[in-house]
Scaffold this motif. Structure first.
Motif, PDB file in Angstrom:
ATOM      1  N   PHE A 199      35.957   5.884  69.636  1.00 38.36           N
ATOM      2  CA  PHE A 199      35.371   5.186  70.934  1.00 38.36           C
ATOM      3  C   PHE A 199      34.442   4.318  70.445  1.00 38.36           C
ATOM      4  CE2 PHE A 199      31.832   4.487  73.339  1.00 38.36           C
ATOM      5  CZ  PHE A 199      32.228   3.799  74.535  1.00 38.36           C
ATOM      6  N   VAL A 200      33.157   5.149  69.600  1.00 34.09           N
ATOM      7  CA  VAL A 200      31.952   3.977  69.095  1.00 34.09           C
ATOM      8  C   VAL A 200      32.371   3.065  68.107  1.00 34.09           C
ATOM      9  CG1 VAL A 200      29.687   3.937  67.328  1.00 34.09           C
ATOM     10  CG2 VAL A 200      30.423   5.828  69.771  1.00 34.09           C
ATOM     11  N   GLY A 201      33.339   3.776  67.050  1.00 28.25           N
ATOM     12  CA  GLY A 201      34.350   3.112  65.807  1.00 28.25           C
ATOM     13  C   GLY A 201      34.348   1.704  66.242  1.00 28.25           C
ATOM     14  N   ALA A 202      35.386   2.412  67.175  1.00 33.51           N
ATOM     15  CA  ALA A 202      36.642   1.154  68.079  1.00 33.51           C
ATOM     16  C   ALA A 202      35.640  -0.538  68.435  1.00 33.51           C
ATOM     17  CB  ALA A 202      37.313   1.964  69.104  1.00 33.51           C
ATOM     18  N   GLY A 203      34.483   0.315  69.643  1.00 30.17           N
ATOM     19  CA  GLY A 203      33.686  -0.641  70.147  1.00 30.17           C
ATOM     20  C   GLY A 203      33.047  -1.634  68.825  1.00 30.17           C
ATOM     21  N   VAL A 204      32.204  -1.048  67.860  1.00 28.43           N
ATOM     22  CA  VAL A 204      31.921  -1.892  66.728  1.00 28.43           C
ATOM     23  C   VAL A 204      32.721  -2.513  65.832  1.00 28.43           C
ATOM     24  CG1 VAL A 204      30.628  -1.325  64.590  1.00 28.43           C
ATOM     25  CG2 VAL A 204      30.477   0.250  66.713  1.00 28.43           C
ATOM     26  N   LEU A 205      33.950  -2.378  65.834  1.00 26.00           N
ATOM     27  CA  LEU A 205      35.016  -2.858  64.771  1.00 26.00           C
ATOM     28  C   LEU A 205      35.167  -3.947  65.879  1.00 26.00           C
ATOM     29  CD1 LEU A 205      36.425  -0.562  62.767  1.00 26.00           C
ATOM     30  CD2 LEU A 205      35.522  -2.390  61.759  1.00 26.00           C
ATOM     31  N   LEU A 206      36.083  -3.619  67.353  1.00 22.04           N
ATOM     32  CA  LEU A 206      36.217  -4.929  68.129  1.00 22.04           C
ATOM     33  C   LEU A 206      34.752  -5.671  68.480  1.00 22.04           C
ATOM     34  CD1 LEU A 206      38.435  -3.154  70.619  1.00 22.04           C
ATOM     35  CD2 LEU A 206      38.794  -4.072  69.076  1.00 22.04           C
ATOM     36  N   PHE A 207      33.878  -5.516  68.014  1.00 22.68           N
ATOM     37  CA  PHE A 207      32.347  -6.556  68.701  1.00 22.68           C
ATOM     38  C   PHE A 207      32.381  -7.404  66.850  1.00 22.68           C
ATOM     39  CE2 PHE A 207      28.064  -5.929  67.538  1.00 22.68           C
ATOM     40  CZ  PHE A 207      27.636  -8.301  68.092  1.00 22.68           C
ATOM     41  N   ARG A 208      32.913  -6.748  65.964  1.00 22.95           N
ATOM     42  CA  ARG A 208      32.833  -7.711  65.352  1.00 22.95           C
ATOM     43  C   ARG A 208      33.874  -8.629  64.592  1.00 22.95           C
ATOM     44  NH1 ARG A 208      30.702  -7.520  60.137  1.00 22.95           N
ATOM     45  NH2 ARG A 208      31.897  -8.500  57.939  1.00 22.95           N
TER      46      ARG A 208
END
Length: 364
Positions: free
Chosen positions: A65-74
């Motif tokens: 969840f955290v990894g997906a959110g950070v990368l999709l934000f980027r």
């Protein structure tokens, strides 16, 4: 390293000098854009799929969840690059970004054309700026209201494209209202965009209807039972988290102390921040050049991969009293703390927000 240039008399701004220092840093590196976006979006989608479908250890789901959110934000922040690109620059990249990210995540690039008002010297820092609220000069409650927008933004995006898009084409008056009030991604909820005569209306229609078709398809999968309804809640949480990262990051983009009057170009620069501390949080929270926000306002079309070099040159060569130096901020917490303290000192200025709520959209 070059020695600092002599300070021009009564010229702390020295825009011509800054232009000369960074004149050779305006060339895009398309391969880097493709690689950066491709890796960010690809890994982001992979981790999102893991999060949405995992039934194993909770820790795995949390990390995904955290990894997906950070990368999709980027990956999403490339929209900021796209809106500043010359019309002839990297058309294939802009098309791919919209097809693979902008439309599936309901963030087509045209929804960010309001960002150009943020760079309009006559509108920056005023109610006609869709990305500026006087959070550093208004009571702290306004900052809390700003953050409270985050949970409803995914729902508004779905409503905008699944319901409002088809309705807006039924009546010209409704269509004008939708274009002015419901077709901009910004933090100022009172903003009304003045639609320019050269607005690409056909491209608007293509992007809007593509988002509508995508949402209709996804809705059919839920209604037919192909996708479980529990997944809808997980998607909502992931989108809120990714959007929230940008909303929090935006608190450190400016000082937000202007009370609505037009500002000089120098004052606009000095209201804007560069986050220069080398920390892991800066790297995660300010991707794709967003840490150099003051530099970006000076040179909006400078590609993100050149900003680090440009900033280092300016800091090395500008005089000690240059305005650019006052934009330096060590980290996010320093910027957010200054904003919060400024708001607390201004607790008796609740009437200030009336300037934003009652703004004439035609002014400026």
């Amino acid at each position: 390293m070059n020695a600092p240039l002599p300070s021009p008399a009564a010229d702390r701004f020295a825009l011509d000098t800054m232009r000369r220092i960074v004149a050779d840093l305006g060339t895009y590196r398309p391969l880097l854009y493709w690689l950066d976006f491709g890796v960010s979006a690809g890994l982001g989608y992979a981790l999102a799929l893991t999060y949405l479908t995992a039934s194993g250890p909770v820790l795995v789901q949390i990390l995904a969840f955290v990894g997906a959110g950070v990368l999709l934000f980027r990956a999403g922040t490339f929209m900021h690059e796209i809106v500043h690109m010359n019309g002839q620059a990297m058309p294939a990249f802009r098309l791919l970004w919209n097809l693979s990210y902008g439309i599936p995540l309901l963030m087509p690039s045209l929804m960010y054309r309001n960002h150009l008002d943020h760079h309009n010297i006559n509108r920056f820092g005023t109610p006609q700026d869709g990305e500026y609220l006087p959070l550093g000069a208004a009571p702290t409650g306004e900052t809390l209201k700003y953050l409270a927008q985050v949970p409803i933004l995914p729902l508004l995006a779905v409503l905008r494209f699944l319901v409002v898009t088809p309705l807006s084409y039924l009546h010209p008056g409704l269509r004008r209202w939708v274009m002015r009030r419901a077709s901009s991604y910004g933090s100022n909820p009172y903003y009304q965009r003045d639609i320019p005569p050269d607005e690409p209306l056909r491209l608007w229609a293509l992007q809007e209807w593509a988002c509508f078709a995508w949402l209709a398809f996804i809705t059919s999968l839920f209604l037919s039972g192909v996708l479980p309804w529990t997944m809808l809640g997980k998607v909502y949480l992931l989108m809120s988290f990714a959007i929230g990262l940008n909303w929090i990051r935006n608190l450190a983009a400016h000082r937000y102390v202007n009370t609505g009057a037009r500002m000089s170009y120098q004052a606009q620069l000095e209201d804007t921040l560069n986050i220069t501390g080398q920390t892991w949080l800066t790297a995660l929270l300010f991707p794709v050049g967003l840490r150099y926000h003051a530099l970006h306002h000076l040179f909006p079309s400078m590609p993100y991969h050149a900003m680090g070099a440009a900033h280092r040159r300016l800091m090395a060569q500008l005089p000690a009293d240059a305005s650019y130096r006052v934009t330096d901020c060590p980290n996010f917490f320093a910027a957010a703390s200054a904003l919060w303290l400024g708001a607390r000192r201004s607790a008796d200025r609740g009437a200030l927000m009336q300037t934003w709520r009652k703004a004439d959209p035609a002014s400026g």
